[in-house]
Design a protein around this motif. Structure first.
Motif, PDB file in Angstrom:
ATOM      1  N   THR A   1       0.857  -1.186   0.000  1.00  0.00           N
ATOM      2  CA  THR A   1       0.000   0.000   0.000  1.00  0.00           C
ATOM      3  C   THR A   1       0.894   1.237   0.000  1.00  0.00           C
ATOM      4  O   THR A   1       2.105   1.137   0.223  1.00  0.00           O
ATOM      5  N   ALA A   2       0.293   2.383  -0.211  1.00  0.00           N
ATOM      6  CA  ALA A   2       1.050   3.635  -0.171  1.00  0.00           C
ATOM      7  C   ALA A   2       1.656   3.875   1.207  1.00  0.00           C
ATOM      8  O   ALA A   2       2.647   4.597   1.341  1.00  0.00           O
ATOM      9  N   PHE A   3       1.087   3.253   2.214  1.00  0.00           N
ATOM     10  CA  PHE A   3       1.564   3.449   3.578  1.00  0.00           C
ATOM     11  C   PHE A   3       2.841   2.662   3.877  1.00  0.00           C
ATOM     12  O   PHE A   3       3.391   2.761   4.968  1.00  0.00           O
ATOM     13  N   ASP A   4       3.304   1.876   2.918  1.00  0.00           N
ATOM     14  CA  ASP A   4       4.506   1.072   3.107  1.00  0.00           C
ATOM     15  C   ASP A   4       5.791   1.817   2.746  1.00  0.00           C
ATOM     16  O   ASP A   4       6.879   1.239   2.818  1.00  0.00           O
TER      17      ASP A   4
ATOM     18  N   ALA B   1      13.498   6.239 -10.166  1.00  0.00           N
ATOM     19  CA  ALA B   1      12.161   6.602  -9.668  1.00  0.00           C
ATOM     20  C   ALA B   1      12.006   6.179  -8.208  1.00  0.00           C
ATOM     21  O   ALA B   1      12.412   5.090  -7.820  1.00  0.00           O
ATOM     22  N   HIS B   2      11.422   7.068  -7.425  1.00  0.00           N
ATOM     23  CA  HIS B   2      11.163   6.778  -6.012  1.00  0.00           C
ATOM     24  C   HIS B   2      10.242   5.549  -5.937  1.00  0.00           C
ATOM     25  O   HIS B   2       9.291   5.428  -6.721  1.00  0.00           O
ATOM     26  N   PRO B   3      10.495   4.647  -4.983  1.00  0.00           N
ATOM     27  CA  PRO B   3       9.659   3.441  -4.850  1.00  0.00           C
ATOM     28  C   PRO B   3       8.164   3.740  -4.719  1.00  0.00           C
ATOM     29  O   PRO B   3       7.331   2.983  -5.240  1.00  0.00           O
ATOM     30  N   LEU B   4       7.797   4.832  -4.047  1.00  0.00           N
ATOM     31  CA  LEU B   4       6.381   5.191  -3.943  1.00  0.00           C
ATOM     32  C   LEU B   4       5.793   5.399  -5.330  1.00  0.00           C
ATOM     33  O   LEU B   4       4.689   4.936  -5.628  1.00  0.00           O
ATOM     34  N   TYR B   5       6.525   6.097  -6.186  1.00  0.00           N
ATOM     35  CA  TYR B   5       6.017   6.360  -7.529  1.00  0.00           C
ATOM     36  C   TYR B   5       5.981   5.105  -8.386  1.00  0.00           C
ATOM     37  O   TYR B   5       5.105   4.967  -9.247  1.00  0.00           O
ATOM     38  N   ARG B   6       6.884   4.181  -8.154  1.00  0.00           N
ATOM     39  CA  ARG B   6       6.799   2.898  -8.856  1.00  0.00           C
ATOM     40  C   ARG B   6       5.479   2.211  -8.494  1.00  0.00           C
ATOM     41  O   ARG B   6       4.776   1.676  -9.351  1.00  0.00           O
ATOM     42  N   PHE B   7       5.150   2.236  -7.207  1.00  0.00           N
ATOM     43  CA  PHE B   7       3.899   1.648  -6.730  1.00  0.00           C
ATOM     44  C   PHE B   7       2.692   2.377  -7.332  1.00  0.00           C
ATOM     45  O   PHE B   7       1.758   1.740  -7.848  1.00  0.00           O
ATOM     46  N   LEU B   8       2.683   3.699  -7.263  1.00  0.00           N
ATOM     47  CA  LEU B   8       1.553   4.476  -7.773  1.00  0.00           C
ATOM     48  C   LEU B   8       1.321   4.207  -9.260  1.00  0.00           C
ATOM     49  O   LEU B   8       0.185   3.967  -9.689  1.00  0.00           O
TER      50      LEU B   8
ATOM     51  N   ILE C   1       4.988   8.745 -15.870  1.00  0.00           N
ATOM     52  CA  ILE C   1       4.388  10.061 -15.606  1.00  0.00           C
ATOM     53  C   ILE C   1       4.724  10.934 -16.804  1.00  0.00           C
ATOM     54  O   ILE C   1       5.884  11.005 -17.224  1.00  0.00           O
ATOM     55  N   LYS C   2       3.733  11.610 -17.352  1.00  0.00           N
ATOM     56  CA  LYS C   2       3.950  12.397 -18.561  1.00  0.00           C
ATOM     57  C   LYS C   2       4.440  13.819 -18.290  1.00  0.00           C
ATOM     58  O   LYS C   2       5.134  14.409 -19.108  1.00  0.00           O
ATOM     59  N   TRP C   3       4.042  14.400 -17.141  1.00  0.00           N
ATOM     60  CA  TRP C   3       4.415  15.787 -16.876  1.00  0.00           C
ATOM     61  C   TRP C   3       4.164  16.102 -15.409  1.00  0.00           C
ATOM     62  O   TRP C   3       3.616  15.299 -14.665  1.00  0.00           O
TER      63      TRP C   3
ATOM     64  N   VAL D   1      10.402  10.550 -10.684  1.00  0.00           N
ATOM     65  CA  VAL D   1       9.165   9.767 -10.760  1.00  0.00           C
ATOM     66  C   VAL D   1       9.199   8.740 -11.881  1.00  0.00           C
ATOM     67  O   VAL D   1       8.360   7.848 -11.928  1.00  0.00           O
ATOM     68  N   ASN D   2      10.157   8.868 -12.792  1.00  0.00           N
ATOM     69  CA  ASN D   2      10.316   7.942 -13.912  1.00  0.00           C
ATOM     70  C   ASN D   2      11.748   7.422 -13.959  1.00  0.00           C
ATOM     71  O   ASN D   2      12.652   8.025 -13.368  1.00  0.00           O
TER      72      ASN D   2
END
Length: 163
Positions: free
Chosen positions: A3-6, A103-110, A123-125, A98-99
């Motif tokens: 989850t995002a909380f991880d 890329a930050h692990p949170l953004y990989r998850f998102l 992420i495009k922009w 973010v790419n």
């Protein structure tokens, strides 16, 4: 299940924040930039923060310099800009990617939880937004052109859902 909380991230002031502290709340996670055509969205994000924080919304800004090098400043410059120009009082983290490989692990998850148009994960922009439910799962992904005020109905629905 992830989850995002991880995940955790470092704030502009250098504090490491474990996102588990937001468990049970709704998150609006946005990659931001200070020199972008969408930068005025900081004002709308601040309005959402002020309007819904007491109901459990947490707005989290993640500055990123990967798009047109539109976030060139260091943590101090980013924080001063956000406060001076938009009165930002929600949490803004230190600059991340973010790419790509960095890329930050949170953004990989998102990105894997809520792919973009035609299933693309990248992420495009700047100012791509992710709405995360009280259970830490991604509810939706919004394009940079989607204004913060256009998210109110989805935010209210997420806030009414129980954890």
């Amino acid at each position: 299940m992830t989850t995002a909380f991880d995940f955790s991230a470092q704030t502009l002031s250098g504090e490491t924040v474990d996102l588990a502290r937001f468990r049970g709340q709704v998150l609006l996670i946005v990659n931001t930039a200070s020199e972008c055509g969408f930068t005025p969205q900081y004002a709308g994000l601040q309005v959402l923060h002020e309007r819904y924080a007491a109901q459990g919304l947490v707005v989290l800004g993640f500055p990123c310099n990967q798009f047109g090098k539109q976030e060139p400043g260091d943590a101090s410059a980013i924080g001063a800009f956000c406060e001076r120009n938009y009165g930002v009082s929600f949490t803004v983290f230190d600059k991340i990617e973010v790419n790509g490989d960095g890329a930050h692990p949170l953004y990989r998850f998102l990105k894997s939880s809520a792919p973009g148009v035609l299933g693309t994960e990248g992420i495009k922009w700047n100012f791509t937004k992710f709405l995360v439910g009280r259970d830490g799962q991604v509810l939706d992904r919004y394009a940079p052109t989607t204004k913060p005020e256009d998210l109110q109905q989805d935010i209210e629905k997420a806030l009414q859902a129980s954890a």
